[in-house]
Scaffold this active site. Structure first.
Site, PDB file in Angstrom:
ATOM      1  N   TRP A  20       0.820  -1.217   0.000  1.00 28.69           N
ATOM      2  CA  TRP A  20       0.000   0.000   0.000  1.00 28.69           C
ATOM      3  C   TRP A  20       0.851   1.262   0.000  1.00 28.69           C
ATOM      4  O   TRP A  20       0.331   2.366  -0.138  1.00 28.69           O
ATOM      5  CB  TRP A  20      -0.953  -0.007   1.198  1.00 28.69           C
ATOM      6  CG  TRP A  20      -0.321  -0.462   2.481  1.00 28.69           C
ATOM      7  CD1 TRP A  20       0.350   0.295   3.396  1.00 28.69           C
ATOM      8  CD2 TRP A  20      -0.289  -1.806   2.981  1.00 28.69           C
ATOM      9  NE1 TRP A  20       0.788  -0.483   4.432  1.00 28.69           N
ATOM     10  CE2 TRP A  20       0.411  -1.774   4.209  1.00 28.69           C
ATOM     11  CE3 TRP A  20      -0.787  -3.016   2.513  1.00 28.69           C
ATOM     12  CZ2 TRP A  20       0.620  -2.919   4.989  1.00 28.69           C
ATOM     13  CZ3 TRP A  20      -0.585  -4.155   3.277  1.00 28.69           C
ATOM     14  CH2 TRP A  20       0.124  -4.103   4.491  1.00 28.69           C
ATOM     15  N   GLU A  33      -5.644   1.087   5.295  1.00 30.71           N
ATOM     16  CA  GLU A  33      -5.726   1.684   6.627  1.00 30.71           C
ATOM     17  C   GLU A  33      -6.818   1.031   7.467  1.00 30.71           C
ATOM     18  O   GLU A  33      -6.642   0.816   8.671  1.00 30.71           O
ATOM     19  CB  GLU A  33      -5.967   3.194   6.519  1.00 30.71           C
ATOM     20  CG  GLU A  33      -4.777   3.987   6.014  1.00 30.71           C
ATOM     21  CD  GLU A  33      -3.582   3.927   6.946  1.00 30.71           C
ATOM     22  OE1 GLU A  33      -3.737   3.592   8.138  1.00 30.71           O
ATOM     23  OE2 GLU A  33      -2.460   4.208   6.478  1.00 30.71           O
ATOM     24  N   LEU A  76     -10.037 -11.735   9.336  1.00 34.07           N
ATOM     25  CA  LEU A  76      -9.416 -10.467   9.733  1.00 34.07           C
ATOM     26  C   LEU A  76      -9.973  -9.945  11.052  1.00 34.07           C
ATOM     27  O   LEU A  76      -9.343  -9.124  11.713  1.00 34.07           O
ATOM     28  CB  LEU A  76      -9.642  -9.398   8.655  1.00 34.07           C
ATOM     29  CG  LEU A  76      -8.530  -9.204   7.619  1.00 34.07           C
ATOM     30  CD1 LEU A  76      -8.936  -8.157   6.602  1.00 34.07           C
ATOM     31  CD2 LEU A  76      -7.222  -8.812   8.283  1.00 34.07           C
ATOM     32  N   TYR A 116      -7.733   9.374  12.960  1.00 36.26           N
ATOM     33  CA  TYR A 116      -6.468   8.850  12.448  1.00 36.26           C
ATOM     34  C   TYR A 116      -6.581   8.477  10.972  1.00 36.26           C
ATOM     35  O   TYR A 116      -5.749   8.874  10.144  1.00 36.26           O
ATOM     36  CB  TYR A 116      -6.002   7.634  13.252  1.00 36.26           C
ATOM     37  CG  TYR A 116      -4.990   6.821  12.496  1.00 36.26           C
ATOM     38  CD1 TYR A 116      -3.673   7.261  12.397  1.00 36.26           C
ATOM     39  CD2 TYR A 116      -5.352   5.657  11.818  1.00 36.26           C
ATOM     40  CE1 TYR A 116      -2.745   6.565  11.651  1.00 36.26           C
ATOM     41  CE2 TYR A 116      -4.436   4.957  11.068  1.00 36.26           C
ATOM     42  CZ  TYR A 116      -3.127   5.404  10.988  1.00 36.26           C
ATOM     43  OH  TYR A 116      -2.221   4.715  10.235  1.00 36.26           O
ATOM     44  N   ASP A 134      -1.930   7.810  15.733  1.00 37.50           N
ATOM     45  CA  ASP A 134      -2.325   6.500  16.255  1.00 37.50           C
ATOM     46  C   ASP A 134      -1.462   6.170  17.465  1.00 37.50           C
ATOM     47  O   ASP A 134      -0.713   7.017  17.975  1.00 37.50           O
ATOM     48  CB  ASP A 134      -2.208   5.417  15.175  1.00 37.50           C
ATOM     49  CG  ASP A 134      -0.764   5.122  14.779  1.00 37.50           C
ATOM     50  OD1 ASP A 134       0.159   5.878  15.178  1.00 37.50           O
ATOM     51  OD2 ASP A 134      -0.545   4.114  14.071  1.00 37.50           O
TER      52      ASP A 134
END
Length: 336
Positions: A20, A33, A76, A116, A134
């Site tokens: 990414w 993200e 996930l 964030y 973060d």
């Protein structure tokens, strides 16, 4: 050289090669993200590639069937993230013509995007000079400034964000935010000794100068996880494993699960459960224990694993299919 220039030079020479980071496509950055929230980088790599192959743009995400979306997300965890992705994509298609908005405020208004994530997308994809604060960034700043304020306190987060908003380079905000996150993830480590000898900003780190690196950051203790006991039935038949869909709200909403009941049943009670649902064991019951930890709750599961006869599923139940029904890890471990 000031600390920001030192940090950026270090990042350019030491940044991990992550997929990414090879793109400025706002959609790809957004997906990465969201996936990286509460999830290890190495675990995300494969999911990221598969997700983008299946859903390469905002419109395909907005139109995907819920079952297929959850299957792509399976394993996930924090499944509400996937639902929020689709809802946000639908809003972007309806209101923005399919292009993610540029402004921090507009990004922040989308489902599932907090301060964030909005800062990360706006700065990395669009070059908007806003911080992305973060846990990694809070830890770096707490040590750099020898700041003993509780980083879990929203006032601390707001103050750090305001500080970075003043100090961050206006011409390279995305590079700066990524460098701060990388420093926290690979050098200014949590839960142990930071690698100060490898830190590009150690020369201006007050915690390092005072020898208090391990005392920082200050982080208020979390509330203890709630323990829940349950009995889970891993029921295999010639047609497949039996299960059913969870409610549309609450933990693991709309995903599929193995049958379960609160509390730990003994074998007599397990047999009564099977009989009540018209299921007849073929062979003996195998009973074992599994555990799964969520953020605020821990499931301690007594698993009843048994083969059942060739029969129609009870009302509301289905035979779970690997490529169709998304089964969360909390239940998948009960089949192992």
């Amino acid at each position: 050289m000031n600390w920001i220039d030192a940090l950026l030079l270090w990042y350019q020479n030491n940044a991990r090669d992550l997929p990414w980071r090879r793109t400025r496509d706002p959609y790809c950055i957004w997906i990465s993200e969201i996936m990286l929230q509460q999830t290890r980088v190495e675990a995300v790599r494969g999911y990221y590639a598969r997700f983008l192959e299946a859903l390469p743009d905002v419109r395909s995400l907005a139109q995907v069937e819920d079952g297929r979306l959850m299957k792509l997300w399976e394993g996930l965890g924090y499944y509400s993230r996937a639902g929020n992705l689709k809802r946000a994509a639908q809003q972007v298609v309806e209101r923005e013509g399919g292009a993610l908005p540029v402004s921090y405020e507009a990004l922040l208004a989308l489902p599932g995007i907090g301060a964030y994530t909005a800062g990360a997308i706006a700065s990395i994809a669009f070059g908007v000079p806003v911080p992305a604060v973060d846990g990694n960034v809070l830890r770096v700043m707490a040590r750099k400034d020898a700041d003993y304020a509780d980083i879990m306190d929203e006032r601390t987060r707001r103050r750090v964000r305001e500080t970075l908003l003043r100090e961050m380079p206006q011409d390279r905000p995305g590079l700066f935010n990524q460098a701060m996150m990388e420093l926290g993830a690979t050098v200014c480590l949590p839960n142990g000794a930071p690698r100060c000898a490898d830190c590009p900003v150690a020369f201006c780190c007050r915690a390092h100068a005072l020898g208090v690196e391990r005392q920082l950051p200050v982080k208020k203790k979390k509330t203890a996880r709630r323990i829940e006991q349950k009995t889970v039935f891993a029921l295999r038949s010639p047609q497949g494993v039996l299960g059913y869909r969870r409610p549309e709200t609450g933990l693991l909403a709309s995903l599929y699960q193995l049958p379960d009941v609160p509390g730990w049943l003994d074998e007599g009670q397990m047999m009564a459960f099977l009989a009540a649902h018209g299921l007849h064991p073929v062979g003996e019951l195998r009973v074992y224990v599994r555990k799964h930890i969520f953020t605020h709750v821990e499931w301690r599961m007594r698993v009843c694993h048994v083969q059942v006869g060739n029969t129609a599923p009870p009302p509301g139940w289905v035979f779970l299919e690997e490529h169709t029904h998304s089964l969360p890890t909390a239940y998948r471990v009960c089949l192992e």
